[in-house]
Design a protein around this motif. Sequence first.
Motif, PDB file in Angstrom:
ATOM      1  N   MET A  33      85.059  79.089  62.579  1.00 19.06           N
ATOM      2  CA  MET A  33      85.048  80.515  62.773  1.00 19.06           C
ATOM      3  C   MET A  33      83.953  81.178  61.929  1.00 19.06           C
ATOM      4  O   MET A  33      83.266  82.060  62.409  1.00 19.06           O
ATOM      5  CB  MET A  33      86.411  81.112  62.440  1.00 19.06           C
ATOM      6  N   TYR A  34      83.790  80.736  60.677  1.00 18.72           N
ATOM      7  CA  TYR A  34      82.754  81.306  59.802  1.00 18.72           C
ATOM      8  C   TYR A  34      81.370  81.089  60.395  1.00 18.72           C
ATOM      9  O   TYR A  34      80.544  82.006  60.414  1.00 18.72           O
ATOM     10  CB  TYR A  34      82.845  80.692  58.401  1.00 18.72           C
ATOM     11  N   GLU A  77      80.524  80.696  63.515  1.00 16.19           N
ATOM     12  CA  GLU A  77      80.346  81.540  64.695  1.00 16.19           C
ATOM     13  C   GLU A  77      79.999  82.969  64.304  1.00 16.19           C
ATOM     14  O   GLU A  77      79.137  83.602  64.913  1.00 16.19           O
ATOM     15  CB  GLU A  77      81.614  81.533  65.552  1.00 16.19           C
ATOM     16  N   ARG A  78      80.668  83.477  63.279  1.00 14.21           N
ATOM     17  CA  ARG A  78      80.374  84.841  62.802  1.00 14.21           C
ATOM     18  C   ARG A  78      78.961  84.916  62.235  1.00 14.21           C
ATOM     19  O   ARG A  78      78.256  85.901  62.432  1.00 14.21           O
ATOM     20  CB  ARG A  78      81.388  85.274  61.753  1.00 14.21           C
ATOM     21  N   ALA A  79      78.562  83.878  61.504  1.00 12.20           N
ATOM     22  CA  ALA A  79      77.212  83.862  60.929  1.00 12.20           C
ATOM     23  C   ALA A  79      76.156  83.862  62.026  1.00 12.20           C
ATOM     24  O   ALA A  79      75.152  84.579  61.937  1.00 12.20           O
ATOM     25  CB  ALA A  79      77.038  82.649  60.026  1.00 12.20           C
ATOM     26  N   ALA A 101      76.509  85.025  65.098  1.00 10.93           N
ATOM     27  CA  ALA A 101      76.551  86.347  65.744  1.00 10.93           C
ATOM     28  C   ALA A 101      75.878  87.408  64.873  1.00 10.93           C
ATOM     29  O   ALA A 101      75.149  88.269  65.379  1.00 10.93           O
ATOM     30  CB  ALA A 101      78.003  86.742  66.044  1.00 10.93           C
ATOM     31  N   THR A 102      76.092  87.341  63.569  1.00  9.43           N
ATOM     32  CA  THR A 102      75.473  88.302  62.645  1.00  9.43           C
ATOM     33  C   THR A 102      73.962  88.143  62.652  1.00  9.43           C
ATOM     34  O   THR A 102      73.223  89.133  62.727  1.00  9.43           O
ATOM     35  CB  THR A 102      76.032  88.111  61.222  1.00  9.43           C
ATOM     36  N   ARG A 159      72.451  89.687  65.711  1.00  4.66           N
ATOM     37  CA  ARG A 159      72.355  91.149  65.602  1.00  4.66           C
ATOM     38  C   ARG A 159      71.179  91.551  64.723  1.00  4.66           C
ATOM     39  O   ARG A 159      70.456  92.499  65.033  1.00  4.66           O
ATOM     40  CB  ARG A 159      73.657  91.737  65.066  1.00  4.66           C
TER      41      ARG A 159
END
Length: 134
Positions: free
Chosen positions: A1-2, A4-6, A8-9, A12
């Motif tokens: 999960m971490y 995936e967030r990284a 996505a960030t 952006r």
Amino acid sequence: MYAERAVATMARYRQTAATATDEAAVKSPELFPMWDAGGASYAVGDRVRYGELLYRCLTAHTSQESWTPDAAPSLWVRIDDPAVEWPEWRQPAGSTDAYPKGSKVSHKGKHYISQIDANTTEPGTDERWWKKAE
């Protein structure tokens, strides 16, 4: 999960960086992709890292190994750090990377200011083209 967030960030950040001015972009070159020699498509305005420098695409093209940003001035222009008042002079390859009137450069330990637009001559060779700064 971490992870995936990284990812996505970072996506952006890169999307936001794509709309930044060159002056802002040069402060965060890590937000731009490395140049790809393997047939990547580049559009006018795309920015890439090559070596330690940032470059902006001048002509839409598909990359080739011999068209590196530092060796293809009709395709790429180096984005200099505006915080460096007297950047080191580099030989322009032609009109796409020539120095405009008023440009400041360092060359062989001295400072020069361009006296003409589209200046491609070496500083210190003729005062009509480059004036030595006092």
